[in-house]
Design an enzyme around this catalytic site. Structure first.
Site, mmCIF file in Angstrom:
data_model
loop_
_atom_site.group_PDB
_atom_site.id
_atom_site.type_symbol
_atom_site.label_atom_id
_atom_site.label_comp_id
_atom_site.label_asym_id
_atom_site.label_seq_id
_atom_site.Cartn_x
_atom_site.Cartn_y
_atom_site.Cartn_z
ATOM 1 N N LEU A 41 -2.445 0.450 -10.515
ATOM 2 C CA LEU A 41 -2.054 -0.830 -9.971
ATOM 3 C C LEU A 41 -2.477 -0.561 -8.446
ATOM 4 C CD1 LEU A 41 1.252 0.076 -11.604
ATOM 5 C CD2 LEU A 41 -0.137 -1.818 -12.132
ATOM 6 N N GLY A 42 -2.997 -0.057 -7.641
ATOM 7 C CA GLY A 42 -2.807 0.467 -6.236
ATOM 8 C C GLY A 42 -3.296 1.732 -6.227
ATOM 9 N N SER A 43 -4.309 1.750 -5.185
ATOM 10 C CA SER A 43 -4.839 3.374 -4.348
ATOM 11 C C SER A 43 -4.414 3.457 -3.908
ATOM 12 C CB SER A 43 -6.242 3.167 -4.488
ATOM 13 O OG SER A 43 -7.004 2.890 -5.784
ATOM 14 N N GLY A 44 -4.062 4.906 -2.745
ATOM 15 C CA GLY A 44 -2.972 5.222 -2.176
ATOM 16 C C GLY A 44 -4.310 7.006 -1.483
ATOM 17 N N PHE A 79 -4.458 9.911 -1.405
ATOM 18 C CA PHE A 79 -4.981 11.377 -2.617
ATOM 19 C C PHE A 79 -5.004 10.800 -4.003
ATOM 20 C CE2 PHE A 79 -2.513 12.528 1.104
ATOM 21 C CZ PHE A 79 -3.580 13.089 2.081
ATOM 22 N N VAL A 100 -1.513 5.281 -8.254
ATOM 23 C CA VAL A 100 -1.298 4.724 -9.134
ATOM 24 C C VAL A 100 -1.302 3.493 -9.952
ATOM 25 C CG1 VAL A 100 1.009 4.060 -8.865
ATOM 26 C CG2 VAL A 100 0.055 4.675 -6.775
ATOM 27 N N LYS A 153 1.873 7.939 -10.844
ATOM 28 C CA LYS A 153 0.990 7.681 -9.632
ATOM 29 C C LYS A 153 0.717 9.179 -9.605
ATOM 30 C CE LYS A 153 1.864 8.595 -4.758
ATOM 31 N NZ LYS A 153 2.637 8.687 -3.254
ATOM 32 N N ASP A 184 7.421 5.472 7.033
ATOM 33 C CA ASP A 184 6.205 4.865 6.779
ATOM 34 C C ASP A 184 6.763 3.409 6.356
ATOM 35 O OD1 ASP A 184 3.380 4.251 7.553
ATOM 36 O OD2 ASP A 184 2.612 5.053 5.587
ATOM 37 N N THR A 192 1.252 4.663 11.073
ATOM 38 C CA THR A 192 0.393 3.642 11.124
ATOM 39 C C THR A 192 0.801 2.531 12.145
ATOM 40 O OG1 THR A 192 0.774 2.473 8.723
ATOM 41 C CG2 THR A 192 -0.165 1.278 9.271
#
Ligand code: ATP
Length: 362
Positions: A20-23, A25, A28, A43, A140, A181
């Site tokens: 679904l997504g990358s973070g 570390f 997901v 996650k 964040d 950010t």
């Protein structure tokens, strides 16, 4: 040290599905609970093996994220169902949020009035107000971390995600942290001053400014310039991009771009600001007449998505180079296997003091 349920193979309980997504570390992925058939988001966080390693996340930071999520049960905050731990990773089983990012949803629309945008802002403020009441700061807040439960619903619910930098304040304690950010961070973060939950309110000001105009208030040509603009409070509502914006909306933002954390509007105060909660018919009419600058907003969002995928390609290339390098080093190879998705870089610019994110769109 917190003890999570030990489970050598998450696969025993959950069927692992698409990414679904990358973070920073890990990844997901959608997961399906074998016993019930219900769908969740898993996650997968790689844990740092030894203190000297730069690969993986420090266990205490995962514990912090879990503790924060356990304390936050609110309709506008992503829920944590369970946590498992194996030898090399911790898996957070989270509420599956399938509506995508709020900004993508808005960018698909032809037009949007301020009143429509306010319905989303209200939900963000309710979620943020809830965590602030529990003395928790997210630290964040940015468009990538504001998602929708189901974009097909007539009134989709906002879900705030990614509590990787969140912090729970203990009374009387000072907390400093130079993470975040660049586009969205507040002056006190850059100046390494003691922080409070007001840090999030600054970010809400930035998000609102972008939402209404499609422009980023402090954006410079470089991260350094952006940070300088933030410290100098160097922003303006130029007529060209804010021609369709109400005076109340500008006042709302101005009350968030306040240097002194104690003077900055709180989430509670925001919810009572006339832009969010109009008191007179004239105020209601003003909101309905004003609209989002869709042309520039769509451009901003397209650029943001482009930068996210650019960063992703950059990370993949770097990983590929690392793998080639690791072929000559057995130890490094072992570390890499344990943390394939780690991507801490070695930038030496001053702005790299600010933790860079995969989804960074500055
Ligand atoms: P970052 O490095 O940006 O801080 P992270 O490692 O903390 O990332 P998250 O931001 O929590 O990871 O998740 C990465 C991405 O995975 C998100 O941007 C989002 O697209 C997706 N994602 C995270 N949680 C969920 C969820 N509960 N449901 C659906 N998708 C999710």
């Amino acid at each position: 040290m917190a003890v999570f349920n030990m489970l050598e193979n998450v696969d025993d309980l959950y069927e692992i599905g698409e990414v679904l997504g990358s973070g920073h570390f890990g990844q997901v992925r959608e997961v399906r609970e074998r016993a019930t058939g219900s769908r969740w988001a898993g996650k997968f966080v790689k844990i740092r093996k030894c203190a000297s390693s730069r690969l993986g996340m420090e266990r205490k930071n995962v514990e912090r994220e879990v503790e924060v999520l356990q304390a936050l049960q609110h309709p506008n905050i992503m829920a944590l169902k369970d946590v498992f731990e194996s030898r090399a990773e911790v898996v957070l089983v989270l509420e599956l949020i399938s509506g995508g990012e709020l900004f993508d949803f808005i960018a698909e629309k032809e037009n949007l009035t301020e009143s429509d945008a306010i319905e989303f802002m209200k939900q963000i403020l309710l979620g943020v107000g809830f965590m602030h009441n529990k003395q928790i700061g997210h630290f964040d807040l940015k468009p990538e971390n504001i998602m929708l439960s189901d974009k097909m619903a007539p009134n989709p619910d906002i879900k705030i995600i990614d509590f990787g930098l969140a912090y729970c304040f203990q009374s009387g304690e000072e907390y400093r942290c130079m993470s975040g950010t660049p586009q969205y961070i507040s002056p006190e973060v850059i100046n390494n001053e003691p922080l409070s939950t007001a840090v999030d309110m600054w970010s809400i000001g930035v998000i609102t400014y972008i939402l209404l105009s499609g422009m980023s208030p402090f954006q410079g040509d470089t991260d350094e310039e952006t940070l300088r603009n933030i410290i100098a409070l160097n922003y303006k509502f130029d007529d060209h991009h804010f021609s369709m914006t109400s005076a109340m909306a500008k006042d709302f933002i101005q009350n968030l771009f306040v240097k002194d954390q104690n003077e900055r509007m709180t989430a509670e105060e925001c919810l009572h600001h006339p832009w969010i909660k109009p008191l007179t018919r004239k105020q209601v009419a003003n909101r309905n007449r004003s609209s989002i600058n869709m042309k520039t907003f769509k451009k901003f969002n397209a650029k943001r998505k482009w930068k996210m995928s650019y960063n992703m390609v950059w990370v993949c290339n770097r990983l590929h180079r690392l793998k080639l390098l690791c072929k000559t080093s057995a130890l490094a190879g072992e570390e890499l296997r344990q943390c394939e998705s780690d991507q801490e870089d070695t930038e030496t610019k001053p702005a790299s003091l600010i933790r860079r994110r995969l989804s960074n769109s500055s």
